[in-house]
Write a protein that holds these residues in place. Structure first.
Motif, PDB file in Angstrom:
ATOM      1  N   TYR A  80     -27.004 -31.429  13.135  1.00 37.33           N
ATOM      2  CA  TYR A  80     -26.818 -32.561  12.225  1.00 37.33           C
ATOM      3  C   TYR A  80     -25.527 -32.351  11.428  1.00 37.33           C
ATOM      4  O   TYR A  80     -25.533 -32.193  10.209  1.00 37.33           O
ATOM      5  CB  TYR A  80     -28.037 -32.718  11.329  1.00 37.33           C
ATOM      6  N   ARG A  81     -24.440 -32.365  12.194  1.00 38.49           N
ATOM      7  CA  ARG A  81     -23.133 -32.032  11.629  1.00 38.49           C
ATOM      8  C   ARG A  81     -22.715 -32.977  10.503  1.00 38.49           C
ATOM      9  O   ARG A  81     -21.979 -32.568   9.593  1.00 38.49           O
ATOM     10  CB  ARG A  81     -22.074 -32.012  12.729  1.00 38.49           C
ATOM     11  N   SER A  82     -23.147 -34.210  10.547  1.00 33.95           N
ATOM     12  CA  SER A  82     -22.750 -35.158   9.506  1.00 33.95           C
ATOM     13  C   SER A  82     -23.336 -34.803   8.150  1.00 33.95           C
ATOM     14  O   SER A  82     -22.904 -35.332   7.122  1.00 33.95           O
ATOM     15  CB  SER A  82     -23.186 -36.570   9.890  1.00 33.95           C
ATOM     16  N   MET A  83     -24.323 -33.883   8.129  1.00 37.46           N
ATOM     17  CA  MET A  83     -24.958 -33.488   6.871  1.00 37.46           C
ATOM     18  C   MET A  83     -24.763 -32.002   6.565  1.00 37.46           C
ATOM     19  O   MET A  83     -25.340 -31.486   5.605  1.00 37.46           O
ATOM     20  CB  MET A  83     -26.445 -33.821   6.920  1.00 37.46           C
ATOM     21  N   SER A  84     -23.947 -31.331   7.363  1.00 38.94           N
ATOM     22  CA  SER A  84     -23.636 -29.928   7.112  1.00 38.94           C
ATOM     23  C   SER A  84     -23.028 -29.771   5.725  1.00 38.94           C
ATOM     24  O   SER A  84     -22.113 -30.511   5.353  1.00 38.94           O
ATOM     25  CB  SER A  84     -22.645 -29.422   8.161  1.00 38.94           C
ATOM     26  N   PHE A  85     -23.495 -28.798   4.970  1.00 34.90           N
ATOM     27  CA  PHE A  85     -22.996 -28.652   3.603  1.00 34.90           C
ATOM     28  C   PHE A  85     -21.503 -28.352   3.570  1.00 34.90           C
ATOM     29  O   PHE A  85     -20.800 -28.728   2.630  1.00 34.90           O
ATOM     30  CB  PHE A  85     -23.794 -27.578   2.851  1.00 34.90           C
ATOM     31  N   LEU A  86     -20.983 -27.721   4.609  1.00 29.02           N
ATOM     32  CA  LEU A  86     -19.568 -27.386   4.639  1.00 29.02           C
ATOM     33  C   LEU A  86     -18.690 -28.493   5.200  1.00 29.02           C
ATOM     34  O   LEU A  86     -17.517 -28.586   4.839  1.00 29.02           O
ATOM     35  CB  LEU A  86     -19.343 -26.116   5.472  1.00 29.02           C
ATOM     36  N   GLN A  87     -19.229 -29.344   6.083  1.00 26.14           N
ATOM     37  CA  GLN A  87     -18.338 -30.235   6.809  1.00 26.14           C
ATOM     38  C   GLN A  87     -18.882 -31.646   7.030  1.00 26.14           C
ATOM     39  O   GLN A  87     -18.246 -32.449   7.681  1.00 26.14           O
ATOM     40  CB  GLN A  87     -17.998 -29.604   8.165  1.00 26.14           C
ATOM     41  N   GLY A  88     -20.046 -31.962   6.476  1.00 28.93           N
ATOM     42  CA  GLY A  88     -20.629 -33.274   6.708  1.00 28.93           C
ATOM     43  C   GLY A  88     -19.842 -34.412   6.084  1.00 28.93           C
ATOM     44  O   GLY A  88     -19.289 -34.286   4.994  1.00 28.93           O
ATOM     45  N   GLY A  89     -19.823 -35.552   6.800  1.00 33.73           N
ATOM     46  CA  GLY A  89     -19.128 -36.735   6.306  1.00 33.73           C
ATOM     47  C   GLY A  89     -20.032 -37.922   6.053  1.00 33.73           C
ATOM     48  O   GLY A  89     -19.569 -38.984   5.624  1.00 33.73           O
ATOM     49  N   ASP A  90     -21.342 -37.786   6.310  1.00 31.04           N
ATOM     50  CA  ASP A  90     -22.284 -38.868   6.035  1.00 31.04           C
ATOM     51  C   ASP A  90     -22.292 -39.135   4.535  1.00 31.04           C
ATOM     52  O   ASP A  90     -22.570 -38.246   3.726  1.00 31.04           O
ATOM     53  CB  ASP A  90     -23.682 -38.451   6.502  1.00 31.04           C
ATOM     54  N   LYS A  91     -21.979 -40.362   4.153  1.00 28.27           N
ATOM     55  CA  LYS A  91     -21.826 -40.685   2.727  1.00 28.27           C
ATOM     56  C   LYS A  91     -23.111 -40.519   1.939  1.00 28.27           C
ATOM     57  O   LYS A  91     -23.085 -40.448   0.702  1.00 28.27           O
ATOM     58  CB  LYS A  91     -21.295 -42.111   2.564  1.00 28.27           C
ATOM     59  N   PRO A  97     -16.891 -31.996   1.941  1.00 32.70           N
ATOM     60  CA  PRO A  97     -15.936 -33.104   2.107  1.00 32.70           C
ATOM     61  C   PRO A  97     -16.253 -34.305   1.219  1.00 32.70           C
ATOM     62  O   PRO A  97     -15.338 -34.947   0.686  1.00 32.70           O
ATOM     63  CB  PRO A  97     -16.068 -33.454   3.597  1.00 32.70           C
ATOM     64  N   ASN A  98     -17.543 -34.617   1.048  1.00 36.57           N
ATOM     65  CA  ASN A  98     -17.896 -35.764   0.219  1.00 36.57           C
ATOM     66  C   ASN A  98     -17.621 -35.516  -1.256  1.00 36.57           C
ATOM     67  O   ASN A  98     -17.279 -36.446  -1.996  1.00 36.57           O
ATOM     68  CB  ASN A  98     -19.363 -36.133   0.430  1.00 36.57           C
ATOM     69  N   LEU A  99     -17.765 -34.282  -1.702  1.00 34.95           N
ATOM     70  CA  LEU A  99     -17.426 -33.968  -3.091  1.00 34.95           C
ATOM     71  C   LEU A  99     -15.920 -34.089  -3.295  1.00 34.95           C
ATOM     72  O   LEU A  99     -15.459 -34.613  -4.323  1.00 34.95           O
ATOM     73  CB  LEU A  99     -17.927 -32.568  -3.444  1.00 34.95           C
ATOM     74  N   THR A 104     -10.283 -37.288  -3.849  1.00 31.15           N
ATOM     75  CA  THR A 104      -9.282 -37.627  -2.838  1.00 31.15           C
ATOM     76  C   THR A 104      -9.942 -38.552  -1.826  1.00 31.15           C
ATOM     77  O   THR A 104     -10.478 -38.108  -0.808  1.00 31.15           O
ATOM     78  CB  THR A 104      -8.765 -36.364  -2.118  1.00 31.15           C
ATOM     79  N   PRO A 105      -9.948 -39.866  -2.091  1.00 34.99           N
ATOM     80  CA  PRO A 105     -10.698 -40.797  -1.233  1.00 34.99           C
ATOM     81  C   PRO A 105     -10.329 -40.750   0.242  1.00 34.99           C
ATOM     82  O   PRO A 105     -11.158 -41.064   1.093  1.00 34.99           O
ATOM     83  CB  PRO A 105     -10.360 -42.169  -1.846  1.00 34.99           C
ATOM     84  N   ASP A 106      -9.112 -40.346   0.553  1.00 42.60           N
ATOM     85  CA  ASP A 106      -8.683 -40.328   1.957  1.00 42.60           C
ATOM     86  C   ASP A 106      -8.751 -38.940   2.578  1.00 42.60           C
ATOM     87  O   ASP A 106      -8.088 -38.659   3.586  1.00 42.60           O
ATOM     88  CB  ASP A 106      -7.269 -40.896   2.092  1.00 42.60           C
ATOM     89  N   VAL A 107      -9.569 -38.042   2.008  1.00 42.92           N
ATOM     90  CA  VAL A 107      -9.695 -36.704   2.581  1.00 42.92           C
ATOM     91  C   VAL A 107     -10.206 -36.797   4.020  1.00 42.92           C
ATOM     92  O   VAL A 107     -11.040 -37.638   4.345  1.00 42.92           O
ATOM     93  CB  VAL A 107     -10.630 -35.815   1.720  1.00 42.92           C
ATOM     94  N   VAL A 108      -9.690 -35.933   4.877  1.00 41.19           N
ATOM     95  CA  VAL A 108      -9.971 -35.985   6.316  1.00 41.19           C
ATOM     96  C   VAL A 108     -10.761 -34.745   6.742  1.00 41.19           C
ATOM     97  O   VAL A 108     -10.566 -33.660   6.198  1.00 41.19           O
ATOM     98  CB  VAL A 108      -8.646 -36.046   7.119  1.00 41.19           C
ATOM     99  N   GLY A 109     -11.664 -34.926   7.725  1.00 44.77           N
ATOM    100  CA  GLY A 109     -12.298 -33.775   8.333  1.00 44.77           C
ATOM    101  C   GLY A 109     -13.795 -33.848   8.517  1.00 44.77           C
ATOM    102  O   GLY A 109     -14.347 -33.176   9.387  1.00 44.77           O
ATOM    103  N   GLY A 110     -14.486 -34.627   7.677  1.00 41.01           N
ATOM    104  CA  GLY A 110     -15.939 -34.659   7.725  1.00 41.01           C
ATOM    105  C   GLY A 110     -16.496 -35.167   9.041  1.00 41.01           C
ATOM    106  O   GLY A 110     -15.994 -36.135   9.614  1.00 41.01           O
ATOM    107  N   SER A 111     -17.551 -34.502   9.524  1.00 39.96           N
ATOM    108  CA  SER A 111     -18.239 -34.959  10.740  1.00 39.96           C
ATOM    109  C   SER A 111     -19.096 -36.169  10.394  1.00 39.96           C
ATOM    110  O   SER A 111     -19.860 -36.141   9.428  1.00 39.96           O
ATOM    111  CB  SER A 111     -19.123 -33.848  11.299  1.00 39.96           C
TER     112      SER A 111
END
Length: 353
Positions: A80-91, A97-99, A104-111
């Motif tokens: 469940y990479r979108s929720m990984s504490f280190l790399q998740g991008g699920d809003k 990444p979400n923090l 930085t609204p345009d930060v890149v990298g989250g799954s």
């Protein structure tokens, strides 16, 4: 005078408590600076434009949602990479990444998606054909089961992914690269080589070396719990993932190994911290959760070994907070807190390296 004093104390307490919030959206944003810092010691959170991760199954968020009725149901053996504490991008998830995204609204990298597991263990069992799914993984180069010897091959994926992303200014954007992996053989050497490669090949990068967790503590609170036994108490998956943890002596060996790993991480950190180079920094994140204090539901019921959704959110918060403190300021393991505060960095705060 007494009234003025009380008002002053009240204002000060409100200011102090406002530094830690339940939701990052409560944090004030930072006024942008008109320059890109050259030195890693001057990097603020809003300077980070890219987040990437190297690691193993904890970083991939393997088994995060566990299972509902049957072990072999759809969705159990997934990352469940979108929720990984280190790399998740699920809003909807609390992740690093979400923090960063709040500042930085345009930060890149989250799954942004999840996928089936691609198991990688050593050089013999690490199929290249299905190792990565770029549309899903994004900049999460971690592999379930990966050992430190895999860090170089993970960089083989991460570095080109950053170079080829049209949303990344590879030469100028500041990047935070998390490293969370551990195993006994050649550990320090492999991490050392990975940090050296990042220093040489990735401009404007801060390497975040994350201390290895004492996962044996989680295994101490789970025996005989039906939550952890998908086969009606006949088989416990965690016993097969980590058979050494079945005995007290085995858990002691695990803890000693974790301490040795972290000593090696500290050695690598001290080595590269002493290197003065513009556009590069390394930090040691000593976020040591006390798993013995965790509620059982913070772990995945798949194996009661990997963190569940709530556990990942907790790890994201304490890892975020550690960005603004030195490892030397952490004197003990983090006890479970149902609602750990999220630190709100100010314009004077820098990521501590």
């Amino acid at each position: 005078m007494k009234l003025l004093y009380l008002l002053g104390v009240l204002c000060l307490s409100q200011l102090t408590s406002a530094l830690y919030v339940k939701d990052v959206l409560q944090c004030p944003t930072l006024a942008p600076r008109d320059y890109i810092p050259l030195d890693a010691t001057d990097v603020r959170v809003d300077d980070i434009k890219v987040v990437g991760t190297l690691g193993d199954s904890i970083a991939t968020a393997f088994g995060l949602k566990g299972y509902e009725k049957k072990l072999f149901e759809k969705g159990t053996f997934r990352e469940y990479r979108s929720m990984s504490f280190l790399q998740g991008g699920d809003k909807r998830a609390v992740t690093i990444p979400n923090l960063f995204k709040h500042f930085t609204p345009d930060v890149v990298g989250g799954s942004m998606k999840d996928r089936k597991i691609s198991l990688c263990y050593g050089n013999r069992l690490c199929p290249v054909s299905y190792k990565y799914y770029p549309a899903v993984d994004n900049l999460n180069a971690a592999q379930s089961g990966a050992l430190s010897i895999q860090l170089d091959s993970e960089l083989d994926y991460l570095i080109p992914a950053m170079k080829n992303d049209p949303n990344i200014d590879y030469e100028n954007d500041w990047k935070l690269i998390n490293v969370l992996v551990g195993e006994p053989r050649l550990f320090g050497r492999m991490v050392d080589l990975a940090v050296e490669r990042i220093m040489e090949e990735v401009p404007n990068a801060i390497v975040n070396l994350i201390a290895i967790f004492k996962v044996s503590q989680a295994l101490e609170i789970t025996p005989n719990m039906s939550y952890c036994n998908p086969f009606d108490n006949k088989i416990v998956i965690g016993d097969y993932e980590c058979p050494c943890a079945k005995t007290k002596k085995g858990r002691q060996v695990m803890d000693k190994s974790a301490e040795d790993f972290n000593d090696e991480l500290l050695r690598v950190y001290m080595k590269y911290r002493s290197i003065q180079r513009l556009g590069f920094g390394v930090r040691f994140s000593y976020t040591m959760p006390d798993f013995s204090s965790w509620p059982i539901y913070a772990l995945s019921n798949f194996d009661c070994f990997h963190p569940g959704l709530i556990g990942h959110a907790y790890l994201a918060k304490i890892t975020w907070n550690s960005l603004f403190t030195s490892y030397q300021d952490v004197s003990e393991q983090y006890k479970w807190n149902e609602f750990p505060g999220i630190y709100c960095p100010t314009e004077d705060d820098r990521i501590v390296i």
